[in-house]
Motif scaffolding. Sequence first.
Motif, PDB file in Angstrom:
ATOM      1  N   GLY A 154      49.274 -28.589 173.651  1.00  0.00           N
ATOM      2  CA  GLY A 154      49.907 -29.605 172.830  1.00  0.00           C
ATOM      3  C   GLY A 154      50.927 -28.947 171.915  1.00  0.00           C
ATOM      4  N   ALA A 155      50.919 -29.332 170.645  1.00  0.00           N
ATOM      5  CA  ALA A 155      51.907 -28.808 169.702  1.00  0.00           C
ATOM      6  C   ALA A 155      51.442 -27.524 169.024  1.00  0.00           C
ATOM      7  CB  ALA A 155      52.201 -29.862 168.635  1.00  0.00           C
ATOM      8  N   ALA A 156      50.170 -27.143 169.191  1.00  0.00           N
ATOM      9  CA  ALA A 156      49.620 -25.968 168.496  1.00  0.00           C
ATOM     10  C   ALA A 156      49.092 -24.952 169.514  1.00  0.00           C
ATOM     11  CB  ALA A 156      48.515 -26.395 167.543  1.00  0.00           C
ATOM     12  N   TYR A 157      48.658 -23.813 168.971  1.00  0.00           N
ATOM     13  CA  TYR A 157      48.094 -22.746 169.808  1.00  0.00           C
ATOM     14  C   TYR A 157      46.589 -22.661 169.558  1.00  0.00           C
ATOM     15  CZ  TYR A 157      52.718 -21.110 171.140  1.00  0.00           C
ATOM     16  OH  TYR A 157      53.975 -21.023 171.673  1.00  0.00           O
ATOM     17  N   HIS A 158      45.850 -22.468 170.641  1.00  0.00           N
ATOM     18  CA  HIS A 158      44.389 -22.427 170.569  1.00  0.00           C
ATOM     19  C   HIS A 158      43.885 -21.177 171.266  1.00  0.00           C
ATOM     20  CE1 HIS A 158      44.049 -26.700 169.193  1.00  0.00           C
ATOM     21  NE2 HIS A 158      45.229 -26.767 169.813  1.00  0.00           N
ATOM     22  N   ILE A 159      42.630 -20.831 170.939  1.00  0.00           N
ATOM     23  CA  ILE A 159      42.030 -19.636 171.529  1.00  0.00           C
ATOM     24  C   ILE A 159      41.864 -19.829 173.034  1.00  0.00           C
ATOM     25  CG2 ILE A 159      39.605 -20.315 171.267  1.00  0.00           C
ATOM     26  CD1 ILE A 159      40.962 -16.887 170.311  1.00  0.00           C
ATOM     27  N   ALA A 160      42.251 -18.804 173.811  1.00  0.00           N
ATOM     28  CA  ALA A 160      42.147 -18.881 175.272  1.00  0.00           C
ATOM     29  C   ALA A 160      41.192 -17.833 175.827  1.00  0.00           C
ATOM     30  CB  ALA A 160      43.526 -18.716 175.914  1.00  0.00           C
ATOM     31  N   ALA A 161      41.023 -16.717 175.100  1.00  0.00           N
ATOM     32  CA  ALA A 161      40.098 -15.669 175.531  1.00  0.00           C
ATOM     33  C   ALA A 161      39.718 -14.830 174.318  1.00  0.00           C
ATOM     34  CB  ALA A 161      40.734 -14.785 176.600  1.00  0.00           C
ATOM     35  N   THR A 162      38.461 -14.375 174.270  1.00  0.00           N
ATOM     36  CA  THR A 162      37.988 -13.554 173.155  1.00  0.00           C
ATOM     37  C   THR A 162      37.119 -12.433 173.675  1.00  0.00           C
ATOM     38  OG1 THR A 162      36.012 -14.919 172.832  1.00  0.00           O
ATOM     39  CG2 THR A 162      37.961 -15.507 171.565  1.00  0.00           C
ATOM     40  N   HIS A 163      36.997 -11.387 172.859  1.00  0.00           N
ATOM     41  CA  HIS A 163      36.079 -10.289 173.179  1.00  0.00           C
ATOM     42  C   HIS A 163      35.506  -9.720 171.890  1.00  0.00           C
ATOM     43  CE1 HIS A 163      34.233  -7.077 175.435  1.00  0.00           C
ATOM     44  NE2 HIS A 163      34.791  -6.182 174.645  1.00  0.00           N
ATOM     45  N   ARG A 164      34.170  -9.561 171.873  1.00  0.00           N
ATOM     46  CA  ARG A 164      33.425  -8.955 170.765  1.00  0.00           C
ATOM     47  C   ARG A 164      33.306  -9.844 169.532  1.00  0.00           C
ATOM     48  NH1 ARG A 164      34.944  -2.516 170.304  1.00  0.00           N
ATOM     49  NH2 ARG A 164      34.481  -1.961 172.439  1.00  0.00           N
ATOM     50  N   THR A 165      33.543 -11.103 169.631  1.00  0.00           N
ATOM     51  CA  THR A 165      33.313 -11.981 168.477  1.00  0.00           C
ATOM     52  C   THR A 165      31.881 -12.474 168.493  1.00  0.00           C
ATOM     53  OG1 THR A 165      34.120 -13.859 169.740  1.00  0.00           O
ATOM     54  CG2 THR A 165      35.703 -12.751 168.335  1.00  0.00           C
ATOM     55  N   ARG A 166      31.339 -12.728 167.303  1.00  0.00           N
ATOM     56  CA  ARG A 166      29.980 -13.272 167.211  1.00  0.00           C
ATOM     57  C   ARG A 166      30.001 -14.753 167.556  1.00  0.00           C
ATOM     58  NH1 ARG A 166      29.865 -10.210 162.215  1.00  0.00           N
ATOM     59  NH2 ARG A 166      30.080 -12.141 161.045  1.00  0.00           N
ATOM     60  N   ARG A 167      28.884 -15.271 168.024  1.00  0.00           N
ATOM     61  CA  ARG A 167      28.832 -16.651 168.487  1.00  0.00           C
ATOM     62  C   ARG A 167      29.238 -17.680 167.420  1.00  0.00           C
ATOM     63  NH1 ARG A 167      27.366 -18.794 172.907  1.00  0.00           N
ATOM     64  NH2 ARG A 167      26.530 -16.839 173.654  1.00  0.00           N
ATOM     65  N   PRO A 168      28.751 -17.585 166.174  1.00  0.00           N
ATOM     66  CA  PRO A 168      29.200 -18.578 165.179  1.00  0.00           C
ATOM     67  C   PRO A 168      30.713 -18.541 164.992  1.00  0.00           C
ATOM     68  CG  PRO A 168      27.287 -17.361 164.386  1.00  0.00           C
ATOM     69  CD  PRO A 168      27.745 -16.664 165.621  1.00  0.00           C
ATOM     70  N   HIS A 169      31.273 -17.346 165.025  1.00  0.00           N
ATOM     71  CA  HIS A 169      32.718 -17.240 164.848  1.00  0.00           C
ATOM     72  C   HIS A 169      33.451 -17.778 166.076  1.00  0.00           C
ATOM     73  CE1 HIS A 169      36.276 -15.928 162.832  1.00  0.00           C
ATOM     74  NE2 HIS A 169      36.643 -15.149 163.830  1.00  0.00           N
ATOM     75  N   ASP A 170      32.840 -17.651 167.250  1.00  0.00           N
ATOM     76  CA  ASP A 170      33.424 -18.245 168.457  1.00  0.00           C
ATOM     77  C   ASP A 170      33.618 -19.741 168.271  1.00  0.00           C
ATOM     78  OD1 ASP A 170      33.656 -15.925 169.824  1.00  0.00           O
ATOM     79  OD2 ASP A 170      31.823 -16.149 170.995  1.00  0.00           O
ATOM     80  N   GLU A 171      32.629 -20.376 167.688  1.00  0.00           N
ATOM     81  CA  GLU A 171      32.722 -21.821 167.458  1.00  0.00           C
ATOM     82  C   GLU A 171      33.833 -22.140 166.461  1.00  0.00           C
ATOM     83  OE1 GLU A 171      28.859 -22.983 166.238  1.00  0.00           O
ATOM     84  OE2 GLU A 171      27.901 -22.524 168.170  1.00  0.00           O
ATOM     85  N   TYR A 172      33.956 -21.306 165.429  1.00  0.00           N
ATOM     86  CA  TYR A 172      35.018 -21.512 164.437  1.00  0.00           C
ATOM     87  C   TYR A 172      36.388 -21.371 165.106  1.00  0.00           C
ATOM     88  CZ  TYR A 172      38.266 -20.285 160.681  1.00  0.00           C
ATOM     89  OH  TYR A 172      39.352 -20.219 159.864  1.00  0.00           O
ATOM     90  N   LEU A 173      36.547 -20.309 165.931  1.00  0.00           N
ATOM     91  CA  LEU A 173      37.829 -20.085 166.609  1.00  0.00           C
ATOM     92  C   LEU A 173      38.142 -21.203 167.600  1.00  0.00           C
ATOM     93  CD1 LEU A 173      37.737 -16.242 167.346  1.00  0.00           C
ATOM     94  CD2 LEU A 173      39.121 -17.422 165.650  1.00  0.00           C
ATOM     95  N   ALA A 174      37.108 -21.718 168.266  1.00  0.00           N
ATOM     96  CA  ALA A 174      37.319 -22.765 169.265  1.00  0.00           C
ATOM     97  C   ALA A 174      37.908 -24.028 168.647  1.00  0.00           C
ATOM     98  CB  ALA A 174      36.003 -23.088 169.975  1.00  0.00           C
ATOM     99  N   ASN A 175      37.621 -24.250 167.366  1.00  0.00           N
ATOM    100  CA  ASN A 175      38.114 -25.453 166.684  1.00  0.00           C
ATOM    101  C   ASN A 175      39.376 -25.193 165.854  1.00  0.00           C
ATOM    102  OD1 ASN A 175      35.967 -27.108 167.617  1.00  0.00           O
ATOM    103  ND2 ASN A 175      34.621 -26.162 166.103  1.00  0.00           N
ATOM    104  N   LEU A 176      39.883 -23.950 165.935  1.00  0.00           N
ATOM    105  CA  LEU A 176      41.040 -23.578 165.121  1.00  0.00           C
ATOM    106  C   LEU A 176      42.330 -23.787 165.905  1.00  0.00           C
ATOM    107  CD1 LEU A 176      41.855 -22.313 162.381  1.00  0.00           C
ATOM    108  CD2 LEU A 176      41.768 -20.075 163.520  1.00  0.00           C
ATOM    109  N   SER A 177      43.312 -24.410 165.286  1.00  0.00           N
ATOM    110  CA  SER A 177      44.639 -24.565 165.904  1.00  0.00           C
ATOM    111  C   SER A 177      45.663 -23.921 164.979  1.00  0.00           C
ATOM    112  CB  SER A 177      44.973 -26.042 166.127  1.00  0.00           C
ATOM    113  OG  SER A 177      45.036 -26.727 164.887  1.00  0.00           O
ATOM    114  N   ILE A 178      46.611 -23.215 165.575  1.00  0.00           N
ATOM    115  CA  ILE A 178      47.596 -22.454 164.798  1.00  0.00           C
ATOM    116  C   ILE A 178      48.999 -22.833 165.234  1.00  0.00           C
ATOM    117  CG2 ILE A 178      48.509 -20.133 164.359  1.00  0.00           C
ATOM    118  CD1 ILE A 178      45.695 -19.090 164.455  1.00  0.00           C
ATOM    119  N   GLU A 179      49.858 -23.007 164.268  1.00  0.00           N
ATOM    120  CA  GLU A 179      51.272 -23.270 164.517  1.00  0.00           C
ATOM    121  C   GLU A 179      52.091 -22.134 163.918  1.00  0.00           C
ATOM    122  OE1 GLU A 179      52.332 -27.085 163.045  1.00  0.00           O
ATOM    123  OE2 GLU A 179      50.841 -28.168 164.248  1.00  0.00           O
ATOM    124  N   PRO A 180      53.325 -21.917 164.404  1.00  0.00           N
ATOM    125  CA  PRO A 180      54.168 -20.851 163.852  1.00  0.00           C
ATOM    126  C   PRO A 180      54.315 -20.978 162.337  1.00  0.00           C
ATOM    127  CG  PRO A 180      55.147 -21.739 165.851  1.00  0.00           C
ATOM    128  CD  PRO A 180      53.980 -22.614 165.524  1.00  0.00           C
TER     129      PRO A 180
END
Length: 632
Positions: free
Chosen positions: A267-293
Amino acid sequence: MKKSGRETTKLKGRDAPAIERHRGPTAANLQEQLDHRTRELAEARKHLAEALEQQTATADVLKVISRSTFDLQAVLDALTESAVRLCEADAAMIFRPKGAAYHLAASSGLNPQYKEYLENVAITPGRGTVAGRVLLERAAVHLHDAQADLAFTLGAALRTRTILGVPLLREGSPTGVIVLTRRTVRPFTDKQIELVTTFADQAVIAIENVRLLNELRESLQQQTATADVLKVISRSTFDLQAVLDTLVKSAARLCKADIATIWRPRGAAYHIAATHRTRRPHDEYLANLSIEPGRGSCVARTLLEAKIVHITDIREDPEYALELKQAGTLEGYRTMLGVPLLREGIPIGVIALIRSTVRPFTAKEAELAKTFADQAVIAIENTRLFDEIQDKSRQLAEASERKSQFLASMSHELRTPLNAIIGLSEMIVTNAEKFGAEKVLEPLRRVNAAGTHLLALINEVLDLSKIEAGKLELNAEPVNLSRLIDEVIGTAGQLAEKNKNRLVVEAEEDLGPLSTDPMRLKQILLNLLSNACKFTKEGEVALRVRKVADGRDWVELAVADTGIGMTTEQQAKLFQDFTQADSLTSRRYGGTGLGLAITRKLARMMGGDVTVTSEPGKGSVFTVRLPGSTDS
């Protein structure tokens, strides 16, 4: 007699010194010479022992270098131990660069408290320490009495008097310092300084070996990681997720990052597509995070600037968004590196590398991360192109299916009235007198011929649509070739007579059985004979049939003519749907260009093929090769 006596006395007086010289050295002189020679011998033995001990120590260090190969710590430890023993020093230290300063790397003879103190000291070029002066001057520094040197700041802490510092130089630049200390004022001798210089050279060799090994190891790791990613790309073909997962894993390992992520647009933002070595709770936080320039995060800044962004410590970055900074603090984020995934200069994603301590990434690590970003772009682009091709293929398949359905429907609808026209015209021509149609007999024959021709064209279109839709089925059965050829020649005779051509058949007597669809084989031969008769006038059209053994049994049916022939360019277009040799030929001789296309498709469905040889003005030869029956 007196005269004689006086003369004798004079002689004795004159000869007396000579007699004394011949008596030799006294015992005291001999003892003195012996003592001198003994001292010289002892001194020589001492020098020899020192030289032997130094050579032995040098050999021992070289053995350690060769035995430990690339265990730098073992070499440095051996060097400091040998330096203390051979140079009669109380302690020896080697300082090596770590970051912007030099730190203790090896030591011998230090008490535990002072060693702990030195481990927390950072040495920089300057006048306050011997190591600092060595780094500053890039030459050996020898303080006979450190406490007498007002510029020396560590004298009291060291409780030393004589200090020697020698640089470890590689191409004129210091890569370390070796320092020897004595608690008493007793300067080091020239030989001892020379020996320490030799140890410094050996340390440089060991350091260089390790540096080269590390570079080789890093290069090998990078090449291996690149090869692994390329293997995943080739093996997974277009499984983008597998490639991205491999990339973040390799990037985290080789760039010594605690966390690695890849961000992709949705869509209009950037989302997590792949991760390595993150803890599971933080994975959930990243999964819901959207970033714009923007400027508020490393990823946002990388997208905004379309170049590598390196943040040494996010806690000290005034532009970092407070919410993200708090989240990063909870997760232990400190140093971050963002590398854009660029396609034609436009970011299509970001690789982010994270360290939980303040430890900047090196230029080599940033370059390696860029390599991974380039590979990610290749994988993303491959997937995009593959998806586009798949979509186009689906669209073409749907269009082809609709076209085939339309042609089949149209052909069916047209055949019914055409058959009625052909049948009615034939009936009137046959019974012209009965119907009183003698005056319109010729026009009726033309209508009948035109209808028959049109029906043949419709049948060709229908055949083509069935072949393309995969719905045309062959009914294979044993075929008597001689009888089939006679039937085909009987039909083609009328075509030959139209242009006054002579029709010739050349067939081997024992052709053997052939298992194929007889109706479709007739269609193939009639198409080829019809073409030959159409493009030949007052010439010869020959059908030649023979058996061929070429790894297996084949039957060849060749139609040769003496007609107009074709150029190489014209031959290249022959078997394309709705295509003739050229527009001039099409206008002059007519036809739809379907006959040869259908002929080749049918031959290939039968397990064979159709080929052509031709020269302009010398005619053409179309050869159908079909597999012979397995029955002998």
